[in-house]
Design a protein around this motif. Structure first.
Motif, PDB file in Angstrom:
ATOM      1  N   GLU A  85       0.857  -1.180   0.000  1.00 27.18           N
ATOM      2  CA  GLU A  85       0.000   0.000   0.000  1.00 27.18           C
ATOM      3  C   GLU A  85       0.893   1.230   0.000  1.00 27.18           C
ATOM      4  O   GLU A  85       1.746   1.387   0.868  1.00 27.18           O
ATOM      5  CB  GLU A  85      -0.897   0.017   1.231  1.00 27.18           C
ATOM      6  CG  GLU A  85      -1.809   1.227   1.271  1.00 27.18           C
ATOM      7  CD  GLU A  85      -2.716   1.227   2.474  1.00 27.18           C
ATOM      8  OE1 GLU A  85      -2.826   2.285   3.122  1.00 27.18           O
ATOM      9  OE2 GLU A  85      -3.298   0.167   2.784  1.00 27.18           O
ATOM     10  N   SER A 114      -1.714  -8.708   0.589  1.00 29.03           N
ATOM     11  CA  SER A 114      -1.279  -7.323   0.745  1.00 29.03           C
ATOM     12  C   SER A 114      -0.388  -7.165   1.963  1.00 29.03           C
ATOM     13  O   SER A 114      -0.409  -7.977   2.885  1.00 29.03           O
ATOM     14  CB  SER A 114      -2.497  -6.401   0.853  1.00 29.03           C
ATOM     15  OG  SER A 114      -3.220  -6.659   2.037  1.00 29.03           O
ATOM     16  N   GLY A 121      -2.067  -2.991   3.930  1.00 25.49           N
ATOM     17  CA  GLY A 121      -2.337  -2.978   2.498  1.00 25.49           C
ATOM     18  C   GLY A 121      -3.799  -3.135   2.128  1.00 25.49           C
ATOM     19  O   GLY A 121      -4.143  -3.190   0.950  1.00 25.49           O
ATOM     20  N   ALA A 124      -5.298  -0.634  -0.304  1.00 28.79           N
ATOM     21  CA  ALA A 124      -4.922  -0.922  -1.691  1.00 28.79           C
ATOM     22  C   ALA A 124      -5.837  -1.986  -2.278  1.00 28.79           C
ATOM     23  O   ALA A 124      -6.293  -1.874  -3.421  1.00 28.79           O
ATOM     24  CB  ALA A 124      -3.464  -1.380  -1.747  1.00 28.79           C
TER      25      ALA A 124
END
Length: 193
Positions: A85, A114, A121, A124
């Motif tokens: 991210e 992630s 993350g 994201a």
């Protein structure tokens, strides 16, 4: 279990110097490869860089760069995006790889691994879900997420928390269910976007 292994393209999304993505991706690929129902192709965007500017008619250099990635995405039955991210979203090379392609994503499932700081993350991932929906892809619900990722792996590149493998298995089970179902559906009737 499907008769033919599900072809999964694992996309390593970080291209920064000193990136942690290969550590996360290597562990995930090694774990997934233990299954008998999956074949993995790692598409590392740092090793197969795509042109930064999208054109409708790629020039010879762009076409050559695409040739290193496009057929591999087309051959995949499913995808796993390993993404960090950056600034509450995913890195630009991931969006670039998505945008250079279109039909390669249609009617195929996408899972996410992630990593990042406090959110691991997940912001994201939430942005990627919206992008993949536009491309007629199906994102699986469960993810593998590493909060403070650098501290979550040992010196051998393995996650410290044993629950991580449980999360990975759940993601893979969902991904392969969708991949098998959608592969059968595409074989019976080609998908029309």
């Amino acid at each position: 279990m499907p008769d033919t292994p599900v072809q999964v393209a694992v996309i390593v999304g970080s291209t920064r110097d000193g990136r942690f993505g290969p550590t996360v991706a290597s562990w995930f690929v090694e774990h997934a490869a233990q299954r008998g129902d999956i074949a993995i192709d790692v598409v590392d965007l740092a090793r197969t860089p795509l042109p930064a500017h999208i054109t409708h008619r790629p020039d010879p250099a762009e076409a050559q760069a695409l040739q290193a990635v496009s057929p591999r995405l087309a051959a995949a039955d499913a995808f796993v995006v390993v993404t960090p991210e950056y600034n509450h979203s995913f890195p630009a090379p991931v969006k670039n790889a998505i945008d250079w392609h279109h039909s390669q994503w249609h009617a195929k499932p996408v899972g996410f691994v992630s990593y990042g700081g406090v959110s691991g993350g997940l912001r994201a991932v939430e942005h990627l879900r919206q992008v993949f929906a536009e491309l007629h892809a199906v994102t699986v619900r469960d993810t593998v997420s590493f909060h403070g990722a650098v501290d979550k792996f040992d010196a051998d590149g393995r996650p410290i928390d044993p629950m991580t493998t449980t999360a990975a298995d759940k993601l893979l089970d969902q991904l392969l269910w969708w991949a098998d179902a959608l592969r059968s559906a595409r074989a019976e009737r080609p998908y029309v976007a």
